[in-house]
Motif scaffolding. Structure first.
Motif, PDB file in Angstrom:
ATOM      1  N   PRO A  27      -2.765   1.641  -7.075  1.00  0.00           N
ATOM      2  CA  PRO A  27      -2.457   2.148  -5.737  1.00  0.00           C
ATOM      3  C   PRO A  27      -3.582   1.862  -4.748  1.00  0.00           C
ATOM      4  CG  PRO A  27      -1.940   3.797  -7.404  1.00  0.00           C
ATOM      5  CD  PRO A  27      -2.696   2.700  -8.098  1.00  0.00           C
ATOM      6  N   VAL A  28      -3.206   1.342  -3.588  1.00  0.00           N
ATOM      7  CA  VAL A  28      -4.140   1.077  -2.498  1.00  0.00           C
ATOM      8  C   VAL A  28      -3.636   1.819  -1.273  1.00  0.00           C
ATOM      9  CG1 VAL A  28      -5.097  -0.684  -0.966  1.00  0.00           C
ATOM     10  CG2 VAL A  28      -4.814  -1.178  -3.404  1.00  0.00           C
ATOM     11  N   ALA A  29      -4.504   2.622  -0.674  1.00  0.00           N
ATOM     12  CA  ALA A  29      -4.173   3.338   0.558  1.00  0.00           C
ATOM     13  C   ALA A  29      -4.978   2.736   1.698  1.00  0.00           C
ATOM     14  CB  ALA A  29      -4.476   4.825   0.414  1.00  0.00           C
ATOM     15  N   THR A  30      -4.430   2.742   2.891  1.00  0.00           N
ATOM     16  CA  THR A  30      -5.113   2.146   4.039  1.00  0.00           C
ATOM     17  C   THR A  30      -5.018   3.064   5.248  1.00  0.00           C
ATOM     18  OG1 THR A  30      -3.155   0.999   4.926  1.00  0.00           O
ATOM     19  CG2 THR A  30      -4.414  -0.152   3.229  1.00  0.00           C
ATOM     20  N   GLY A  31      -6.003   2.893   6.152  1.00  0.00           N
ATOM     21  CA  GLY A  31      -5.898   3.469   7.487  1.00  0.00           C
ATOM     22  C   GLY A  31      -6.362   4.885   7.693  1.00  0.00           C
ATOM     23  N   ALA A  32      -6.674   5.623   6.645  1.00  0.00           N
ATOM     24  CA  ALA A  32      -7.100   7.010   6.829  1.00  0.00           C
ATOM     25  C   ALA A  32      -8.552   7.058   7.295  1.00  0.00           C
ATOM     26  CB  ALA A  32      -6.960   7.789   5.522  1.00  0.00           C
ATOM     27  N   PRO A  33      -8.903   7.981   8.182  1.00  0.00           N
ATOM     28  CA  PRO A  33     -10.316   8.183   8.512  1.00  0.00           C
ATOM     29  C   PRO A  33     -11.094   8.568   7.263  1.00  0.00           C
ATOM     30  CG  PRO A  33      -8.889   9.308  10.092  1.00  0.00           C
ATOM     31  CD  PRO A  33      -8.012   8.860   8.954  1.00  0.00           C
ATOM     32  N   VAL A  34     -12.379   8.235   7.259  1.00  0.00           N
ATOM     33  CA  VAL A  34     -13.201   8.513   6.081  1.00  0.00           C
ATOM     34  C   VAL A  34     -13.190  10.005   5.752  1.00  0.00           C
ATOM     35  CG1 VAL A  34     -15.481   8.284   5.036  1.00  0.00           C
ATOM     36  CG2 VAL A  34     -14.675   6.540   6.632  1.00  0.00           C
ATOM     37  N   VAL A  90      -9.182   3.186  -1.668  1.00  0.00           N
ATOM     38  CA  VAL A  90      -8.820   3.582  -0.312  1.00  0.00           C
ATOM     39  C   VAL A  90      -9.610   2.741   0.681  1.00  0.00           C
ATOM     40  CG1 VAL A  90      -8.744   5.466   1.371  1.00  0.00           C
ATOM     41  CG2 VAL A  90      -8.321   5.937  -1.057  1.00  0.00           C
ATOM     42  N   PHE A  91      -8.906   1.976   1.506  1.00  0.00           N
ATOM     43  CA  PHE A  91      -9.508   1.233   2.606  1.00  0.00           C
ATOM     44  C   PHE A  91      -9.411   2.135   3.839  1.00  0.00           C
ATOM     45  CE2 PHE A  91      -8.711  -2.048  -0.375  1.00  0.00           C
ATOM     46  CZ  PHE A  91      -9.381  -3.211   0.009  1.00  0.00           C
ATOM     47  N   THR A  92     -10.498   2.768   4.235  1.00  0.00           N
ATOM     48  CA  THR A  92     -10.439   3.682   5.377  1.00  0.00           C
ATOM     49  C   THR A  92     -10.259   2.901   6.676  1.00  0.00           C
ATOM     50  OG1 THR A  92     -12.854   3.736   5.579  1.00  0.00           O
ATOM     51  CG2 THR A  92     -11.817   5.406   4.177  1.00  0.00           C
ATOM     52  N   ASP A  93     -10.025   3.635   7.754  1.00  0.00           N
ATOM     53  CA  ASP A  93      -9.547   3.014   8.991  1.00  0.00           C
ATOM     54  C   ASP A  93     -10.492   1.992   9.618  1.00  0.00           C
ATOM     55  OD1 ASP A  93     -11.405   4.919   9.714  1.00  0.00           O
ATOM     56  OD2 ASP A  93     -10.187   5.804  11.311  1.00  0.00           O
ATOM     57  N   ALA A  94     -11.774   2.083   9.364  1.00  0.00           N
ATOM     58  CA  ALA A  94     -12.715   1.138   9.963  1.00  0.00           C
ATOM     59  C   ALA A  94     -13.055  -0.012   9.020  1.00  0.00           C
ATOM     60  CB  ALA A  94     -13.993   1.867  10.379  1.00  0.00           C
ATOM     61  N   SER A  95     -12.363  -0.107   7.913  1.00  0.00           N
ATOM     62  CA  SER A  95     -12.624  -1.177   6.950  1.00  0.00           C
ATOM     63  C   SER A  95     -11.678  -2.344   7.168  1.00  0.00           C
ATOM     64  CB  SER A  95     -12.490  -0.656   5.512  1.00  0.00           C
ATOM     65  OG  SER A  95     -13.552   0.218   5.196  1.00  0.00           O
ATOM     66  N   VAL A  96     -11.987  -3.443   6.506  1.00  0.00           N
ATOM     67  CA  VAL A  96     -11.192  -4.661   6.618  1.00  0.00           C
ATOM     68  C   VAL A  96      -9.761  -4.424   6.134  1.00  0.00           C
ATOM     69  CG1 VAL A  96     -11.808  -5.483   4.317  1.00  0.00           C
ATOM     70  CG2 VAL A  96     -11.261  -7.147   6.090  1.00  0.00           C
ATOM     71  N   ASP A  97      -8.850  -5.220   6.644  1.00  0.00           N
ATOM     72  CA  ASP A  97      -7.454  -5.184   6.218  1.00  0.00           C
ATOM     73  C   ASP A  97      -7.345  -5.725   4.791  1.00  0.00           C
ATOM     74  OD1 ASP A  97      -4.708  -5.450   5.982  1.00  0.00           O
ATOM     75  OD2 ASP A  97      -4.558  -7.173   7.335  1.00  0.00           O
ATOM     76  N   HIS A 141       0.827  -1.203   0.000  1.00  0.00           N
ATOM     77  CA  HIS A 141       0.000   0.000   0.000  1.00  0.00           C
ATOM     78  C   HIS A 141       0.866   1.259   0.000  1.00  0.00           C
ATOM     79  CE1 HIS A 141       0.607  -0.684   4.383  1.00  0.00           C
ATOM     80  NE2 HIS A 141       0.655   0.640   4.425  1.00  0.00           N
ATOM     81  N   VAL A 142       0.235   2.366  -0.362  1.00  0.00           N
ATOM     82  CA  VAL A 142       0.937   3.651  -0.486  1.00  0.00           C
ATOM     83  C   VAL A 142       0.226   4.688   0.372  1.00  0.00           C
ATOM     84  CG1 VAL A 142       1.703   3.109  -2.837  1.00  0.00           C
ATOM     85  CG2 VAL A 142      -0.437   4.371  -2.500  1.00  0.00           C
ATOM     86  N   PRO A 143       0.873   5.812   0.675  1.00  0.00           N
ATOM     87  CA  PRO A 143       0.207   6.880   1.435  1.00  0.00           C
ATOM     88  C   PRO A 143      -1.002   7.426   0.685  1.00  0.00           C
ATOM     89  CG  PRO A 143       2.583   7.212   1.394  1.00  0.00           C
ATOM     90  CD  PRO A 143       2.292   6.127   0.410  1.00  0.00           C
ATOM     91  N   LEU A 144      -1.952   7.951   1.443  1.00  0.00           N
ATOM     92  CA  LEU A 144      -3.177   8.480   0.847  1.00  0.00           C
ATOM     93  C   LEU A 144      -2.881   9.554  -0.193  1.00  0.00           C
ATOM     94  CD1 LEU A 144      -6.302   8.717   0.830  1.00  0.00           C
ATOM     95  CD2 LEU A 144      -6.073  10.374   2.707  1.00  0.00           C
ATOM     96  N   LEU A 194     -13.680   2.969   0.506  1.00  0.00           N
ATOM     97  CA  LEU A 194     -14.418   1.962   1.268  1.00  0.00           C
ATOM     98  C   LEU A 194     -14.548   2.432   2.709  1.00  0.00           C
ATOM     99  CD1 LEU A 194     -12.838  -1.358  -0.072  1.00  0.00           C
ATOM    100  CD2 LEU A 194     -14.635   0.066  -1.051  1.00  0.00           C
ATOM    101  N   ALA A 195     -15.790   2.651   3.140  1.00  0.00           N
ATOM    102  CA  ALA A 195     -16.064   3.147   4.485  1.00  0.00           C
ATOM    103  C   ALA A 195     -16.769   2.066   5.307  1.00  0.00           C
ATOM    104  CB  ALA A 195     -16.944   4.403   4.414  1.00  0.00           C
ATOM    105  N   HIS A 196     -16.088   1.550   6.319  1.00  0.00           N
ATOM    106  CA  HIS A 196     -16.668   0.526   7.203  1.00  0.00           C
ATOM    107  C   HIS A 196     -17.051  -0.744   6.450  1.00  0.00           C
ATOM    108  CE1 HIS A 196     -16.876   3.489  10.465  1.00  0.00           C
ATOM    109  NE2 HIS A 196     -17.311   4.330   9.558  1.00  0.00           N
ATOM    110  N   VAL A 197     -16.336  -1.051   5.391  1.00  0.00           N
ATOM    111  CA  VAL A 197     -16.561  -2.307   4.665  1.00  0.00           C
ATOM    112  C   VAL A 197     -15.829  -3.404   5.430  1.00  0.00           C
ATOM    113  CG1 VAL A 197     -16.175  -3.561   2.522  1.00  0.00           C
ATOM    114  CG2 VAL A 197     -16.883  -1.160   2.461  1.00  0.00           C
ATOM    115  N   ARG A 198     -16.557  -4.381   5.936  1.00  0.00           N
ATOM    116  CA  ARG A 198     -15.970  -5.358   6.851  1.00  0.00           C
ATOM    117  C   ARG A 198     -15.748  -6.730   6.228  1.00  0.00           C
ATOM    118  NH1 ARG A 198     -17.193  -3.201  11.966  1.00  0.00           N
ATOM    119  NH2 ARG A 198     -16.856  -0.959  11.775  1.00  0.00           N
TER     120      ARG A 198
END
Length: 277
Positions: free
Chosen positions: A170-177, A145-152, A103-106, A120-124
């Motif tokens: 590019p896939v970004a992870t962990g940012a708040p929605v 973008v996989f936001t912070d409340a979404s699955v790994d 993954h890369v930075p947002l 993706l927001a809260h996609v589990r």
């Protein structure tokens, strides 16, 4: 080539623990299972750490072994018992790679010039998330973008469902929605939330401009505070008697609708009509 036959081998145990998110995060590594995912991982420089393969898989997929050799990736022969221990599928395909995080930075995934993004927001559900990633890749999206409340995104089921697409865009992870939405807007994208509460349908919205599609949780969709982040809430029209579409299907419809209009608009600009004589 030595064969790993003991599931208690330190190297096998080290790979096996990557099925747990805490160890993936600690080691910054994950497992990619199956010939398609392994091929795509090997195509990227310095991503694949090592490869486990059964004798049967070696004979069935010589191209994968050749690619590993060309990339200088160590290949370990694994017995069927060891491969079953390492994989998370009922019928293992005999190939499994240990890979570094990709993954890369947002701000690298979503930037000026980006035209189509999935947020993706809260996609589990990992299967849904991986399918959305695969669909975004197929539709020519610029990032997911996989936001912070979404699955790994490195969850084994998500990696398998992405069918190699995790290694393509590019896939970004962990940012708040809210942060992801702000970054999208700063990069010139219009944010469209896909939700049944939309006042207009997909058929009624102008999709020509740069767009970030916001997709919510499988069960409850997007709550009001996330809908407020969007420029517009759009619903997918239901022409038949189905009550709704699942997340992955709705995402496919929305992403392809945007991709089709954007490509038509781009081609019309690149190839203006010939003046009549």
């Amino acid at each position: 080539m030595a064969e790993f036959t003991n599931i208690r081998s330190p190297r096998v145990k080290a790979a096996r623990r990557l099925t747990k998110r805490a160890f993936r995060d600690r080691d910054r590594a994950f497992l990619a299972e199956g010939p398609q995912a392994v091929r795509e991982a090997l195509a990227l420089k310095d991503v694949t750490v090592e490869l486990f393969a059964t004798a049967e898989a070696e004979s069935r997929h010589p191209d994968v072994l050749a690619a590993a050799a060309a990339a200088g990736v160590p290949v370990h022969r694994a017995s069927g018992e060891v491969m079953t221990e390492l994989t998370q599928t009922v019928t293992p395909q005999g190939l499994l790679a240990v890979c570094r995080f990709v993954h890369v930075p947002l701000d690298e995934a979503v930037r000026e010039g980006t035209r189509l993004v999935a947020l993706l927001a809260h996609v589990r559900d990992p299967g849904n998330a991986g399918t959305v990633l695969r669909t975004a890749d197929a539709a020519g999206a610029d990032a997911v973008v996989f936001t912070d409340a979404s699955v790994d995104p490195y969850n084994g089921k998500c990696v398998r469902a992405s069918a190699g697409s995790l290694f393509h865009l590019p896939v970004a992870t962990g940012a708040p929605v809210a942060e992801a939405a702000r970054r999208a807007r700063e990069s010139g994208l219009r944010i469209l939330a896909a939700d049944g509460a939309g006042t207009r349908t997909l058929d009624e919205v102008d999709l020509a401009g740069p767009t970030a599609w916001l997709f919510g949780n499988e069960a409850w969709g997007l709550p009001p505070e996330l809908l407020d982040l969007a420029d517009e809430v759009v619903r997918v029209p239901i022409y038949g008697r189905a009550e709704s579409l699942n997340l992955a299907t709705a995402a496919a419809v929305c992403l392809y609708a945007s991709a089709r209009v954007q490509r038509q608009t781009l081609h019309s600009v690149e190839d203006p009509p010939t003046p009549a004589r």
